[in-house]
Design an enzyme around this catalytic site. Structure first.
Site, PDB file in Angstrom:
ATOM      1  N   SER A  65      35.501  36.445  45.001  1.00 56.41           N
ATOM      2  CA  SER A  65      36.295  36.955  43.879  1.00 56.41           C
ATOM      3  C   SER A  65      37.771  36.579  44.043  1.00 56.41           C
ATOM      4  O   SER A  65      38.252  36.335  45.154  1.00 56.41           O
ATOM      5  CB  SER A  65      36.174  38.482  43.799  1.00 56.41           C
ATOM      6  OG  SER A  65      34.833  38.859  43.638  1.00 56.41           O
TER       7      SER A  65
HETATM    8  N1  SAM Z   1      32.301  40.754  47.674  1.00 57.03           N
HETATM    9  C1  SAM Z   1      32.121  39.342  47.574  1.00 57.03           C
HETATM   10  C2  SAM Z   1      33.191  38.565  48.296  1.00 57.03           C
HETATM   11  O1  SAM Z   1      34.164  39.167  48.783  1.00 57.03           O
HETATM   12  O2  SAM Z   1      33.037  37.347  48.419  1.00 57.03           O
HETATM   13  C3  SAM Z   1      32.007  38.936  46.124  1.00 57.03           C
HETATM   14  C4  SAM Z   1      30.778  38.137  45.944  1.00 57.03           C
HETATM   15  S1  SAM Z   1      30.171  37.741  44.351  1.00 57.03           S
HETATM   16  C5  SAM Z   1      31.398  38.113  43.172  1.00 57.03           C
HETATM   17  C6  SAM Z   1      28.911  38.984  44.098  1.00 57.03           C
HETATM   18  C7  SAM Z   1      27.798  38.984  45.129  1.00 57.03           C
HETATM   19  O3  SAM Z   1      26.881  40.040  44.754  1.00 57.03           O
HETATM   20  C8  SAM Z   1      26.972  37.722  45.213  1.00 57.03           C
HETATM   21  O4  SAM Z   1      26.967  37.258  46.537  1.00 57.03           O
HETATM   22  C9  SAM Z   1      25.567  38.163  44.766  1.00 57.03           C
HETATM   23  O5  SAM Z   1      24.521  37.468  45.399  1.00 57.03           O
HETATM   24  C10 SAM Z   1      25.592  39.623  45.150  1.00 57.03           C
HETATM   25  N2  SAM Z   1      24.614  40.475  44.459  1.00 57.03           N
HETATM   26  C11 SAM Z   1      24.261  40.495  43.155  1.00 57.03           C
HETATM   27  N3  SAM Z   1      23.336  41.452  42.926  1.00 57.03           N
HETATM   28  C12 SAM Z   1      23.099  42.056  44.125  1.00 57.03           C
HETATM   29  C13 SAM Z   1      22.254  43.118  44.564  1.00 57.03           C
HETATM   30  N4  SAM Z   1      21.431  43.776  43.730  1.00 57.03           N
HETATM   31  N5  SAM Z   1      22.275  43.467  45.864  1.00 57.03           N
HETATM   32  C14 SAM Z   1      23.089  42.829  46.745  1.00 57.03           C
HETATM   33  N6  SAM Z   1      23.899  41.811  46.399  1.00 57.03           N
HETATM   34  C15 SAM Z   1      23.917  41.433  45.113  1.00 57.03           C
END
Ligand code: SAM
Length: 220
Positions: A65
């Site tokens: 992000s």
């Molecule tokens: N917090 C992250 C960072 O600092 O890089 C942001 C990563 S991205 C915006 C969102 C992440 O949420 C992705 O890696 C995606 O695979 C994960 N995601 C989506 N749905 C999810 C779920 N139900 N459980 C766990 N992870 C999930």
């Protein structure tokens, strides 16, 4: 220090100043952003943009992000829950989890893409960060470790994930982007007994929260 490292350190300081200029005023949050080196959360050949205020690909259709977004969500948490146990949903690159760790929280994080989960486990170990990771559907929460003082959902949800809300401690807050696939409102749900107080803030655009209480796999 090598010239390239000096340049990176300068860009890092400028990124923190940009956050301050954009209205991130909490010094604890700014200090955490100064402490954590964002380039470590990028693939080695993609670190040039690490201190720009942008969201970048981390593979598998996911992103690290934008620093402003991470700082905005972190501020909402710090203002309500200054310490304690925090669950992050969506480990991704690990950057948000590392920021929470730098603020002194006890951090638990769940990722649903196995390659990203494994990459984060290795990275946290290499950096000596005591962050507990789990592979799976974060919309189900982490029952064995609940209750949490804070929950930070870093993917866009179509509605309130009820199982996660049940894992909040009394007066605990969940920070979660809620909305449609294109645009979400940053929302804080705070537990007050059996009720949840809802506050709504500015709009962002996140990758989808995919899971039993999120978007369904077939949609994306
Ligand atoms: N917090 C992250 C960072 O600092 O890089 C942001 C990563 S991205 C915006 C969102 C992440 O949420 C992705 O890696 C995606 O695979 C994960 N995601 C989506 N749905 C999810 C779920 N139900 N459980 C766990 N992870 C999930």
């Amino acid at each position: 220090m090598k010239e390239s490292e000096k340049g990176q350190a300068l860009r890092h300081r400028e990124m923190v100043e940009t956050l301050r200029r954009y209205g991130i005023a909490d010094q604890r949050v700014l200090d955490a952003f100064q402490k954590v080196q964002r380039h470590l959360f990028f693939e080695r050949d993609a670190t040039d943009s690490a201190y720009d205020d942008g969201a970048y690909s981390i593979g598998f259709g996911q992103t690290i992000s934008q620093p402003y977004t991470v700082a905005y969500m972190t501020t909402l948490l710090v203002e309500r829950v200054p310490s304690g146990k925090v669950l992050e949903i969506g480990t991704g690159s690990g950057y948000q989890a590392a920021i929470l760790d730098a603020l002194g929280y006890s951090v638990f994080t769940i990722e649903r893409i196995v390659e990203l989960y494994e990459r984060a486990v290795k990275l946290f170990s290499r950096l000596g960060l005591n962050i507990t990771c789990r592979f799976g559907d974060g919309t189900l929460g982490w029952d064995d470790e609940a209750p949490f003082d804070g929950i930070v959902v870093t993917a866009g949800a179509p509605g309130e994930p009820k199982l996660l809300m049940c894992q909040l401690a009394e007066n605990g807050s969940m920070i979660i982007p809620l909305g449609n696939a294109a645009l979400q409102e940053m929302t804080v749900m705070t537990r007050e007994g059996d009720m949840f107080r809802r506050e709504v803030f500015q709009r962002f655009s996140f990758v989808p929260l995919v899971g039993r209480e999120g978007w369904h796999n077939t949609v994306f």
